[in-house]
Each structure stands twice: as C-alpha cells, then as structure tokens.
Design a protein around this motif. Sequence first.
Motif, PDB file in Angstrom:
ATOM      1  N   ARG A  28       1.234  14.292 -13.749  1.00 42.33           N
ATOM      2  CA  ARG A  28       0.138  14.843 -14.394  1.00 42.33           C
ATOM      3  C   ARG A  28       0.161  16.301 -14.203  1.00 42.33           C
ATOM      4  NH1 ARG A  28      -5.447  12.531 -13.781  1.00 42.33           N
ATOM      5  NH2 ARG A  28      -5.755  14.090 -15.274  1.00 42.33           N
ATOM      6  N   GLU A  29       0.337  16.846 -13.114  1.00 43.97           N
ATOM      7  CA  GLU A  29       0.559  18.243 -12.554  1.00 43.97           C
ATOM      8  C   GLU A  29       1.673  18.914 -13.416  1.00 43.97           C
ATOM      9  OE1 GLU A  29      -1.220  20.324 -10.414  1.00 43.97           O
ATOM     10  OE2 GLU A  29      -2.718  18.807 -10.563  1.00 43.97           O
ATOM     11  N   LEU A  30       2.630  18.021 -13.267  1.00 45.29           N
ATOM     12  CA  LEU A  30       3.667  18.772 -13.994  1.00 45.29           C
ATOM     13  C   LEU A  30       3.435  18.998 -15.570  1.00 45.29           C
ATOM     14  CD1 LEU A  30       6.651  19.608 -14.042  1.00 45.29           C
ATOM     15  CD2 LEU A  30       7.624  17.185 -14.340  1.00 45.29           C
ATOM     16  N   LEU A  87       0.848  -1.164   0.050  1.00 42.14           N
ATOM     17  CA  LEU A  87       0.032  -0.040  -0.068  1.00 42.14           C
ATOM     18  C   LEU A  87       0.880   1.315   0.111  1.00 42.14           C
ATOM     19  CD1 LEU A  87      -2.977  -1.032   2.369  1.00 42.14           C
ATOM     20  CD2 LEU A  87      -3.114  -0.493  -0.144  1.00 42.14           C
ATOM     21  N   LEU A  88       1.877   1.219   0.585  1.00 42.08           N
ATOM     22  CA  LEU A  88       2.737   2.395   0.627  1.00 42.08           C
ATOM     23  C   LEU A  88       3.497   2.566  -0.431  1.00 42.08           C
ATOM     24  CD1 LEU A  88       4.327   4.695   2.712  1.00 42.08           C
ATOM     25  CD2 LEU A  88       5.900   2.946   2.960  1.00 42.08           C
ATOM     26  N   ILE A  89       4.025   1.520  -1.408  1.00 34.54           N
ATOM     27  CA  ILE A  89       4.452   1.474  -2.641  1.00 34.54           C
ATOM     28  C   ILE A  89       3.364   2.160  -3.643  1.00 34.54           C
ATOM     29  CG2 ILE A  89       5.544   0.074  -4.360  1.00 34.54           C
ATOM     30  CD1 ILE A  89       6.783  -1.371  -2.423  1.00 34.54           C
ATOM     31  N   ALA A  90       2.160   1.678  -3.571  1.00 35.43           N
ATOM     32  CA  ALA A  90       1.143   2.016  -4.189  1.00 35.43           C
ATOM     33  C   ALA A  90       0.735   3.615  -4.118  1.00 35.43           C
ATOM     34  CB  ALA A  90      -0.300   1.286  -4.128  1.00 35.43           C
ATOM     35  N   LEU A 102       1.263   6.381  -7.029  1.00 34.75           N
ATOM     36  CA  LEU A 102       0.115   7.172  -7.149  1.00 34.75           C
ATOM     37  C   LEU A 102       0.294   8.628  -6.965  1.00 34.75           C
ATOM     38  CD1 LEU A 102      -3.289   5.597  -5.634  1.00 34.75           C
ATOM     39  CD2 LEU A 102      -3.364   6.914  -7.850  1.00 34.75           C
ATOM     40  N   GLU A 103       0.958   9.144  -5.934  1.00 33.68           N
ATOM     41  CA  GLU A 103       1.550  10.394  -5.606  1.00 33.68           C
ATOM     42  C   GLU A 103       2.414  10.982  -7.103  1.00 33.68           C
ATOM     43  OE1 GLU A 103       1.782  14.362  -3.922  1.00 33.68           O
ATOM     44  OE2 GLU A 103       0.527  12.487  -3.531  1.00 33.68           O
TER      45      GLU A 103
END
Length: 154
Positions: free
Chosen positions: A22-24, A8-11, A15-16
């Motif tokens: 996408r923001e970049l 979950l931490l890797i996911a 995701l981040e």
Amino acid sequence: MWAAAAALLIAAGLLELWGLGRELEAVRAERTALADRVAEVMAQRDALRGLQGAITALDSLEMTIPVWSGLVTEVARHLPDDAHLAALRGERDSVAIEGVALEAARVFAALRDVPGVSRVVARAPIRREQEGPRAVERFSLAARVRQVEEGGGE
C-alpha cells in the motif's frame, strides 16, 4: 503453540507485506502526480537556460559592436565643411559612406582621424562632376569601426 506462533508470524509478515504494498502504491501515485509538474519545471528551466545563453550572446555582441550614434557624431565632427554625406550604412564592424565634397581626398584624410575608425578605403573611383558653378567630387568609401562611446572619444 508452535503452530500458532508460526501462523501469527506468517500473518504478521503478510500484514507487513500488504502495508508495504500500500505504501509503495501511494508513493507511485504521488510520483505520477508530480511527474507532470516536474516535467513542466524542467522545461521552464531549459527555456531559462536558453534565454540566459541568448542574453550572454547579446551582452558579448554589445561589447564588440560599434555605438553607431557615437560614430555618426564623430564623422560629422571630422567632416570638412565643404563635404556632406549622401549615405551612411553600418554593418557589424564596417561602415560604408557615400558623399560629395570639393576635394574627396580631404574627406578620406579627415575620416582617418575619427576615433574608432581604421582602414579607410575607396569603394569606387572618385567621380568629378559639375554641380552648378563649381566642380565637386562624389566619393564612396568603406572603413572598419570598433566600439566608439557616444558623445565622442573611445
């Protein structure tokens, strides 16, 4: 449980990272869209600076060049009654005058009294000619001029 937490931490990290990517991309696209407008505005700014420089130069020139109509008025006021001008040419801070008078020396003396005029000198020898029943003198002179207010005076 540790493995699930790590997954979950890797996911969450992926995701981040994907969201940041996408923001970049959105920022890059917006910058690209603005680049043409920014370039146009900068070109207009440079053109305005050029115009401001030209206006400043013109203002500077306007303060230092003679007002020719004021000079012509003053020359006419000081010219002896028996004299008339054949030509008057002005350039920067100098004027060249050609004319005819009964006595050219009186014209030279009179023009030395014109406000804003200095260094009145002959440009050519005075020529004495017979014009009808009387003799006249043709003269050509040059003088330095400085700012003269219209309507007389300095």
